[in-house]
Design a protein around this motif. Structure first.
Motif, PDB file in Angstrom:
ATOM      1  N   VAL A  26       0.884  -1.237   0.094  1.00 22.83           N
ATOM      2  CA  VAL A  26       0.140   0.003  -0.139  1.00 22.83           C
ATOM      3  C   VAL A  26       0.862   1.305  -0.042  1.00 22.83           C
ATOM      4  O   VAL A  26       1.740   1.191   0.973  1.00 22.83           O
ATOM      5  N   GLU A  27       0.622   2.042  -1.137  1.00 24.20           N
ATOM      6  CA  GLU A  27       1.602   3.305  -1.037  1.00 24.20           C
ATOM      7  C   GLU A  27       1.026   4.281  -0.259  1.00 24.20           C
ATOM      8  O   GLU A  27       0.154   3.993   0.533  1.00 24.20           O
ATOM      9  N   GLU A  28       1.829   5.365   0.228  1.00 18.41           N
ATOM     10  CA  GLU A  28       1.472   6.500   1.012  1.00 18.41           C
ATOM     11  C   GLU A  28       0.265   6.980   0.832  1.00 18.41           C
ATOM     12  O   GLU A  28      -0.477   7.325   1.746  1.00 18.41           O
ATOM     13  N   SER A  29      -0.289   7.046  -0.305  1.00 21.81           N
ATOM     14  CA  SER A  29      -1.688   7.718  -0.719  1.00 21.81           C
ATOM     15  C   SER A  29      -2.819   6.735  -0.037  1.00 21.81           C
ATOM     16  O   SER A  29      -3.871   7.252   0.183  1.00 21.81           O
ATOM     17  N   GLY A  30      -2.621   5.804   0.248  1.00 18.26           N
ATOM     18  CA  GLY A  30      -3.507   4.806   0.797  1.00 18.26           C
ATOM     19  C   GLY A  30      -4.326   3.914  -0.237  1.00 18.26           C
ATOM     20  O   GLY A  30      -5.558   3.281   0.060  1.00 18.26           O
ATOM     21  N   ALA A  31      -4.221   4.102  -1.528  1.00 21.36           N
ATOM     22  CA  ALA A  31      -5.093   3.456  -2.540  1.00 21.36           C
ATOM     23  C   ALA A  31      -4.969   2.182  -2.540  1.00 21.36           C
ATOM     24  O   ALA A  31      -3.816   1.429  -2.232  1.00 21.36           O
ATOM     25  N   MET A  32      -6.020   1.432  -2.889  1.00 16.63           N
ATOM     26  CA  MET A  32      -6.131   0.266  -3.150  1.00 16.63           C
ATOM     27  C   MET A  32      -4.886  -0.441  -4.171  1.00 16.63           C
ATOM     28  O   MET A  32      -4.988   0.067  -5.130  1.00 16.63           O
ATOM     29  N   PRO A  33      -4.189  -1.453  -3.675  1.00 21.54           N
ATOM     30  CA  PRO A  33      -3.247  -1.803  -4.647  1.00 21.54           C
ATOM     31  C   PRO A  33      -3.691  -2.571  -5.807  1.00 21.54           C
ATOM     32  O   PRO A  33      -4.713  -3.039  -5.842  1.00 21.54           O
ATOM     33  N   SER A  34      -3.131  -2.513  -7.060  1.00 25.38           N
ATOM     34  CA  SER A  34      -3.590  -3.197  -8.104  1.00 25.38           C
ATOM     35  C   SER A  34      -3.780  -4.617  -7.951  1.00 25.38           C
ATOM     36  O   SER A  34      -2.889  -5.151  -7.448  1.00 25.38           O
TER      37      SER A  34
END
Length: 64
Positions: A26-34
């Motif tokens: 999970v990147e810093e943005s908190g977006a759902m992983p691909s």
């Protein structure tokens, strides 16, 4: 009770693409992983958000 194959036929993102030990970052943005299951993401998002902001869950290993 429905068998696992009946459930996964109705909800294709569940269980089919996840292998034991598979990791998602999970990147810093908190977006759902691909490639992550939307239904599963909805369930774990509160815990992920807690970790992103310094929460401490004793059963979660932190990457050093």
């Amino acid at each position: 009770m429905a068998s696992p194959s009946e459930v996964t036929d109705d909800f294709p993102c569940l269980l089919r693409s996840l292998d034991v030990g598979k990791e998602f970052i999970v990147e810093e943005s908190g977006a759902m992983p691909s490639g992550f299951c939307t239904w599963a993401w909805h369930d774990i998002y509160p815990a992920v958000t807690g970790l992103r902001f310094g929460g401490d869950y004793p059963w979660i290993k932190r990457m050093e």
